[in-house]
Design a protein around this motif. Structure first.
Motif, short mmCIF file in Angstrom:
data_model
loop_
_atom_site.label_atom_id
_atom_site.label_comp_id
_atom_site.label_asym_id
_atom_site.label_seq_id
_atom_site.Cartn_x
_atom_site.Cartn_y
_atom_site.Cartn_z
N GLN A 143 -4.01 15.04 -18.56
CA GLN A 143 -3.35 13.77 -18.35
C GLN A 143 -4.38 12.67 -18.28
O GLN A 143 -5.53 12.89 -17.88
CB GLN A 143 -2.51 13.79 -17.06
N ALA A 144 -3.94 11.49 -18.69
CA ALA A 144 -4.84 10.34 -18.64
C ALA A 144 -5.12 9.97 -17.19
O ALA A 144 -4.24 10.05 -16.32
CB ALA A 144 -4.22 9.16 -19.38
N ALA A 145 -6.34 9.56 -16.94
CA ALA A 145 -6.72 9.19 -15.59
C ALA A 145 -5.97 7.93 -15.17
O ALA A 145 -5.77 7.02 -15.98
CB ALA A 145 -8.23 8.94 -15.53
N PRO A 146 -5.47 7.86 -13.94
CA PRO A 146 -4.73 6.67 -13.49
C PRO A 146 -5.63 5.44 -13.49
O PRO A 146 -6.83 5.51 -13.22
CB PRO A 146 -4.29 7.04 -12.08
N VAL A 147 -5.01 4.32 -13.83
CA VAL A 147 -5.74 3.06 -13.88
C VAL A 147 -5.98 2.56 -12.46
O VAL A 147 -5.03 2.46 -11.65
CB VAL A 147 -4.96 2.01 -14.71
N GLN A 148 -7.23 2.27 -12.15
CA GLN A 148 -7.59 1.77 -10.83
C GLN A 148 -7.48 0.24 -10.83
O GLN A 148 -8.10 -0.43 -11.66
CB GLN A 148 -9.00 2.21 -10.45
N LEU A 149 -6.68 -0.30 -9.92
CA LEU A 149 -6.49 -1.75 -9.83
C LEU A 149 -7.30 -2.28 -8.66
O LEU A 149 -7.41 -1.63 -7.60
CB LEU A 149 -5.01 -2.09 -9.64
N SER A 150 -7.80 -3.47 -8.84
CA SER A 150 -8.52 -4.13 -7.76
C SER A 150 -7.54 -4.69 -6.74
O SER A 150 -6.32 -4.74 -6.99
CB SER A 150 -9.40 -5.25 -8.32
N GLU A 151 -8.05 -5.12 -5.62
CA GLU A 151 -7.19 -5.68 -4.58
C GLU A 151 -6.50 -6.95 -5.08
O GLU A 151 -5.33 -7.19 -4.77
CB GLU A 151 -8.01 -5.97 -3.32
N ALA A 152 -7.22 -7.76 -5.84
CA ALA A 152 -6.63 -9.00 -6.36
C ALA A 152 -5.50 -8.68 -7.34
O ALA A 152 -4.44 -9.34 -7.35
CB ALA A 152 -7.70 -9.86 -7.03
N GLU A 153 -5.72 -7.67 -8.19
CA GLU A 153 -4.67 -7.29 -9.15
C GLU A 153 -3.46 -6.71 -8.43
O GLU A 153 -2.31 -6.97 -8.82
CB GLU A 153 -5.24 -6.29 -10.15
N LYS A 154 -3.69 -5.90 -7.40
CA LYS A 154 -2.57 -5.37 -6.63
C LYS A 154 -1.77 -6.49 -5.96
O LYS A 154 -0.53 -6.47 -5.95
CB LYS A 154 -3.07 -4.40 -5.57
N GLU A 155 -2.50 -7.45 -5.40
CA GLU A 155 -1.81 -8.57 -4.76
C GLU A 155 -1.02 -9.38 -5.78
O GLU A 155 0.10 -9.85 -5.50
CB GLU A 155 -2.82 -9.45 -4.03
N GLU A 156 -1.59 -9.57 -6.98
CA GLU A 156 -0.89 -10.33 -8.03
C GLU A 156 0.38 -9.60 -8.47
O GLU A 156 1.44 -10.22 -8.66
CB GLU A 156 -1.83 -10.54 -9.22
N LEU A 157 0.29 -8.30 -8.61
CA LEU A 157 1.50 -7.52 -8.95
C LEU A 157 2.55 -7.64 -7.85
O LEU A 157 3.76 -7.75 -8.13
CB LEU A 157 1.13 -6.06 -9.17
N LYS A 158 2.12 -7.62 -6.61
CA LYS A 158 3.06 -7.75 -5.50
C LYS A 158 3.71 -9.13 -5.50
O LYS A 158 4.92 -9.28 -5.26
CB LYS A 158 2.32 -7.51 -4.19
N ILE A 159 2.91 -10.17 -5.82
CA ILE A 159 3.46 -11.53 -5.89
C ILE A 159 4.51 -11.63 -7.00
O ILE A 159 5.57 -12.24 -6.81
CB ILE A 159 2.32 -12.54 -6.10
N GLN A 160 4.22 -11.00 -8.13
CA GLN A 160 5.19 -11.04 -9.23
C GLN A 160 6.49 -10.34 -8.86
O GLN A 160 7.58 -10.80 -9.20
CB GLN A 160 4.58 -10.40 -10.48
N GLY A 161 6.38 -9.22 -8.14
CA GLY A 161 7.60 -8.53 -7.70
C GLY A 161 8.40 -9.36 -6.72
O GLY A 161 9.64 -9.44 -6.81
N ILE A 162 7.72 -9.99 -5.75
CA ILE A 162 8.44 -10.85 -4.79
C ILE A 162 9.02 -12.07 -5.49
O ILE A 162 10.11 -12.55 -5.14
CB ILE A 162 7.48 -11.24 -3.65
N THR A 163 8.30 -12.58 -6.50
CA THR A 163 8.82 -13.73 -7.26
C THR A 163 10.14 -13.38 -7.94
O THR A 163 11.09 -14.17 -7.92
CB THR A 163 7.79 -14.16 -8.30
N ALA A 164 10.21 -12.21 -8.55
CA ALA A 164 11.46 -11.78 -9.18
C ALA A 164 12.58 -11.65 -8.15
O ALA A 164 13.74 -12.01 -8.42
CB ALA A 164 11.26 -10.46 -9.91
N TYR A 165 12.25 -11.16 -6.94
CA TYR A 165 13.25 -11.03 -5.88
C TYR A 165 13.77 -12.41 -5.45
O TYR A 165 14.98 -12.61 -5.28
CB TYR A 165 12.64 -10.28 -4.70
#
Length: 733
Positions: A143-165
């Motif tokens: 299996q392909a190795a999981p992509v490691q996200l930085s803290e800033a990228e994780k926070e940006e993804l979380k912001i996008q999810g809350i934005t959709a909500y």
């Protein structure tokens, strides 16, 4: 048999499709009322239990108003202007309110990615994952190795999810015929809901101001660039105008065009007049030249000569001299001195006239030549002036063109210079296109779930579902349930209705002779009355009792009907069901007691086959031993003879026959009888089966008296509506 005509039986007809029998529907609902109530209560109970598990949701609401007209300090030809009275504009603004951009601004401003609502402290216990367990048992694969996200990228993804909500939870409700709209947001946290709504309205207003300010800055930069180009164009056009004036040697041309045009018009008029004079002179010249050797009188015919002023004067003088000679000639002779003087005056007048005529004729050619030279001179002057005017017009056109270019460039430069100066001075002052009217407050009560409304709605829907199921079951149930069904579905007369009685242990029921005042006994007596009054003149002596299927109570009715008639007449009840006899058991006799089969076969005497029941007061003849061929026995001549013998000994004979649908014994027995009673069990016998049984009897011309509705539950049926009357069975007894 007495030759009685059978009663006609009409097949049940379907009701009109457009007719709805409300009484029938009401009966179906009353019949299943406890089931309907139970289903409604169960639905309400389950709904109540479900809504108790739901998390309460709060709704916060704020209102904003869009300005009808935007007052701008800078009016750059309606730059950044909108049609605020246009419906499309308001719809666009309402959609912008729900945009992802506004929602993201709210999330970042409130830092919702760090809010406890979106970061619950309680971690759920890991649940058993079936898929993961099965996968672990399978052979491992690359299996392909999981992509490691930085803290800033994780926070940006979380912001996008809350934005959709946030964007999905906002609701905009415009108020008709106004510029007001209500913003609502639902959340399980009341304070967060109010905070999101208020911040959403503020960010919407601020975003619009920023967009307009950005547009003003862009417009200022564009105007500055355009102003430099316009200034260069103005300088170039002014220089071109100056060079043209110097090259053409122009000082002032205002009014010159009009003056030259007037002069050219005057020359044209003079040329026209000269041309007319020349034509007239040419015509006179042509007339005179046509008379080269003409006399004075002939020349006088030329209009130009005759109309000459001097010729007119000489012509008058000549006329006076001629008149004078004519007057003197009347008084004097030719040699009279006065006559001689008068003639001398006349000759002098004629000579003067002839001489002047010759002079005028000779002067006509000179006048024509003068008029021709004058015309030619004017034509030359006009052509020269015309060429000068054309050259001047070309110069003036080119000059006007250059002046117009200069003027246009100057106006554009002035306009753009004024705009950029105004925008530079007042570009930072913008009026908001909307304002917050009422701020949202944290709601004190949840918006949903509305427990009371949910339970009531479930109760109503459950009741409606129960009613629908009850009506469906009633439609699918085609049994004969009421006296009205006998008339509507079977189309035969109803002789009587027997109530349902309780069955004791062993299947025993109380009969008419045991309870004389019971409901059942009264019904049997009513049936007896109906039969006795059916044909008073020729009463039915032999009566057959049959039914559609076994178990509908024909044997019980036969025995009780015989007991009721036995109170008035000498009655014999015969168990004519030679396949499944039950009369002996109901009378307390042995199953193989001597009876009908023994008497018909001749093995026993008639008196041995009949038993008298003292407590009932009637005679009964059980079926006896079941023969191997029951149908052949009841179809034989010996059976007919036996029945004829019984007719002589008894007033009434009641035959308990086999069911019609099971075997054809009942049809044979009915052919020997005077009347037939058809028993139908209420709420058990299908109408279609009963119709076929009745139709078979009618088709064989059997004497059918009518139908007896057995085991009818009056209390359960309640009140039935039948055409033009009500049956109140439950309350009569």
């Amino acid at each position: 048999m007495n030759g009685q005509q059978p009663q006609p039986v009409m097949p049940a007809q379907q009701a009109d499709d457009d007719f709805i029998d409300l009484a029938k529907l009401l009966h179906a609902l009353l019949r299943y009322k406890w089931g309907i109530i139970g289903l409604a209560l169960l639905s309400a109970l389950l709904t109540g239990l479900y809504v108790q598990t739901l998390e309460p949701t709060y709704r916060a609401s704020a209102s904003i108003v869009l300005e009808a007209q935007e007052t701008q300090v800078v009016n750059v030809d309606n730059y950044n202007s909108y049609n605020y009275r246009n419906y499309d504009y308001f719809q666009t603004q309402f959609e912008l309110l729900k945009s992802q951009d506004i929602a993201e601004r709210v999330v970042r401003r409130l830092k919702l990615q760090d809010h406890p609502f979106f970061n619950p402290k309680e971690e759920k216990e890991p649940s058993f994952n079936v898929r993961a367990a099965i996968t672990s048992l399978l052979p491992a694969r690359e299996q392909a190795a999981p992509v490691q996200l930085s803290e800033a990228e994780k926070e940006e993804l979380k912001i996008q999810g809350i934005t959709a909500y946030v964007a999905g939870g906002l609701s905009v409700q415009p108020v008709d015929y106004s510029y007001i709209a209500y913003l609502t947001f639902e959340s399980s946290d009341p304070k967060l809901a109010a905070q999101i709504v208020n911040t959403m309205a503020e960010e919407f207003i601020q975003a619009n101001l920023e967009v307009r300010l950005e547009g003003t800055v862009q417009a200022t930069g564009w105007l500055t660039e355009r102003l430099d180009a316009l200034q260069q164009n103005l300088s170039d056009s002014e220089q071109a105008l100056h060079d043209f004036r110097e090259r053409e040697g122009l000082v002032q041309v205002q009014g010159t065009t009009n003056l030259g045009g007037n002069e050219l018009q005057a020359l044209s008029q003079r040329l026209e007049d000269a041309r007319r004079v020349r034509i007239e002179a040419e015509n006179i010249k042509d007339n005179v030249q046509g008379l080269p050797n003409a006399s004075t009188d002939e020349l006088m015919t030329v209009p130009a000569v005759l109309q000459h002023e001097l010729i007119r004067e000489l012509k008058r003088t000549q006329s006076q001299a001629e008149r004078k000679v004519a007057e003197l000639g009347k008084r004097y002779g030719a040699k009279h001195p006065k006559m001689i003087a008068a003639r001398s005056d006349l000759d002098a007048a004629n000579d003067d006239l002839a001489r002047e005529v010759r002079k005028i004729v000779s002067g006509i050619s000179r006048e024509y030549e003068l008029a021709l030279r004058n015309e030619q001179q004017l034509q030359a002057n006009w052509e020269a002036r015309k060429e000068e005017m054309q050259d001047f017009n070309r110069v003036e056109f080119e000059l006007t063109k250059l002046e117009r270019v200069v003027e246009t460039n100057r106006q554009l430069y002035d306009i753009f210079f004024s705009r950029i100066r105004n925008m530079s001075e007042t570009g930072g002052f913008e009026k908001p296109h909307a304002r917050l009217v009422d701020r949202a407050l944290p709601p004190s009560a949840p918006f949903k779930p509305n427990k009371r409304l949910s339970v009531m709605l479930a109760l109503v829907l459950g009741g409606m579902l129960g009613c629908g199921i009850a009506i469906l079951l009633d439609l699918l149930d085609n049994t004969v349930k009421s006296p009205d069904d006998v008339a509507d579905k079977l189309r035969v007369p109803l002789l009587g209705t027997l109530p349902k009685v309780d069955v004791a242990e062993g299947g025993y029921i109380e009969h008419i002779w045991q309870k004389q005042n019971s409901h059942f006994a009264e019904s049997i007596r009513s049936l007896r009355t109906s039969i006795l009054l059916a044909n008073v003149d020729s009463p039915a002596q032999v009566i057959v009792v049959t039914s559609t299927l076994p178990g509908e109570g024909k044997s019980t009715i036969s025995l009780n009907l015989g007991a009721a008639i036995g109170q008035m007449e000498h009655v014999l009840v015969i168990g004519a069901d030679l396949r499944r006899p039950s009369l002996a058991a109901k009378c307390g006799l042995e199953p193989n007691h001597k009876g009908l089969s023994h008497f018909v076969s001749g093995t026993e005497e008639l008196d041995d086959c009949i038993e008298y029941l003292e407590d009932i007061g009637i005679h009964v003849m059980p079926a006896g031993v079941i023969p191997p061929n029951p149908l052949e026995m009841i179809s034989s001549k010996r059976f007919i003879d036996a029945l004829q013998t019984l007719r002589t000994r008894f007033d009434r004979i009641v035959l308990d026959s086999a069911p019609v649908q099971a075997v054809s014994d009942a049809l044979v027995l009915t052919s020997y009888a005077d009347s037939a009673i058809y028993v139908v069990k209420a709420d058990a016998t299908a109408a279609a089966q009963a119709q076929r049984g009745l139709a078979s009897m009618v088709g064989s011309n059997e004497p059918l008296a009518g139908v007896v509705l057995n085991q009818f539950e009056a209390k359960r049926a309640g009140r039935y509506f039948s055409k033009d009357r009500y049956y109140q069975y439950g309350e009569y007894y």
